[in-house]
Design a protein around this motif. Sequence first.
Motif, PDB file in Angstrom:
ATOM      1  N   PRO A  15     -36.836  10.962   2.855  1.00  0.00           N
ATOM      2  CA  PRO A  15     -36.950  10.447   1.518  1.00  0.00           C
ATOM      3  C   PRO A  15     -37.314   8.893   1.052  1.00  0.00           C
ATOM      4  N   ALA A  16     -38.542   8.602   1.389  1.00  0.00           N
ATOM      5  CA  ALA A  16     -39.124   7.579   1.242  1.00  0.00           C
ATOM      6  C   ALA A  16     -40.629   7.776   0.940  1.00  0.00           C
ATOM      7  N   GLU A  17     -41.430   6.843   0.430  1.00  0.00           N
ATOM      8  CA  GLU A  17     -42.703   7.045   0.029  1.00  0.00           C
ATOM      9  C   GLU A  17     -43.589   6.938   1.277  1.00  0.00           C
ATOM     10  N   PRO A  18     -44.575   7.658   1.242  1.00  0.00           N
ATOM     11  CA  PRO A  18     -45.267   8.352   0.239  1.00  0.00           C
ATOM     12  C   PRO A  18     -44.768   9.784   0.251  1.00  0.00           C
ATOM     13  N   TRP A  19     -43.658  10.304   1.052  1.00  0.00           N
ATOM     14  CA  TRP A  19     -43.295  11.747   0.942  1.00  0.00           C
ATOM     15  C   TRP A  19     -42.418  12.121  -0.158  1.00  0.00           C
ATOM     16  N   LYS A  20     -41.913  11.253  -0.659  1.00  0.00           N
ATOM     17  CA  LYS A  20     -41.125  11.623  -1.925  1.00  0.00           C
ATOM     18  C   LYS A  20     -42.087  11.849  -3.076  1.00  0.00           C
ATOM     19  N   PRO A  49     -29.793  10.713   3.509  1.00  0.00           N
ATOM     20  CA  PRO A  49     -29.449  10.789   2.066  1.00  0.00           C
ATOM     21  C   PRO A  49     -30.464  10.571   1.175  1.00  0.00           C
ATOM     22  N   ILE A  50     -30.514  10.721  -0.293  1.00  0.00           N
ATOM     23  CA  ILE A  50     -31.517  10.815  -1.145  1.00  0.00           C
ATOM     24  C   ILE A  50     -31.018   9.830  -2.276  1.00  0.00           C
ATOM     25  N   ASP A  99     -47.610  17.394   1.930  1.00  0.00           N
ATOM     26  CA  ASP A  99     -48.873  16.752   1.437  1.00  0.00           C
ATOM     27  C   ASP A  99     -49.921  18.290   0.732  1.00  0.00           C
ATOM     28  N   VAL A 100     -49.156  19.306   0.466  1.00  0.00           N
ATOM     29  CA  VAL A 100     -49.892  20.492  -0.006  1.00  0.00           C
ATOM     30  C   VAL A 100     -49.753  20.337  -1.524  1.00  0.00           C
TER      31      VAL A 100
END
Length: 118
Positions: A15-20, A49-50, A99-100
């Motif tokens: 739960p961090a950028e860039p994945w969020k 946690p998010i 990333d899809v």
Amino acid sequence: MLDPSKILIATQCTPAEPWKSEVLRLFKSLSLFGGKLKLAKKVACFSEPIDKEFENRLEELEVKIHFIEPLDKRYPYANKIQMLQIKEDYDILVALDTDVIITGDFSDFIDENKISAK
């Protein structure tokens, strides 16, 4: 024809950028361009946690949040195997990387009698 309500589309994310942002784009593109698959169950898995804003945005996209136990904190990609532990009623699991982007209904390519990878 596959019943989309028996398909689970899941991803595992830090739960961090860039994945969020990637997770939000994945499920948004599924809703917009996924055809029958937009009716599939949707789950995002996290090992930590998010934040509430991110949680709210996932809920707006009808994505359930599932917390998993990390397998190895040194290698977070190993946590993807934990998607197999999701407690939902489904017949087919479609596990996607964050990333899809979905550009069309790919339900015709799902064979419930095979394990497929791309």
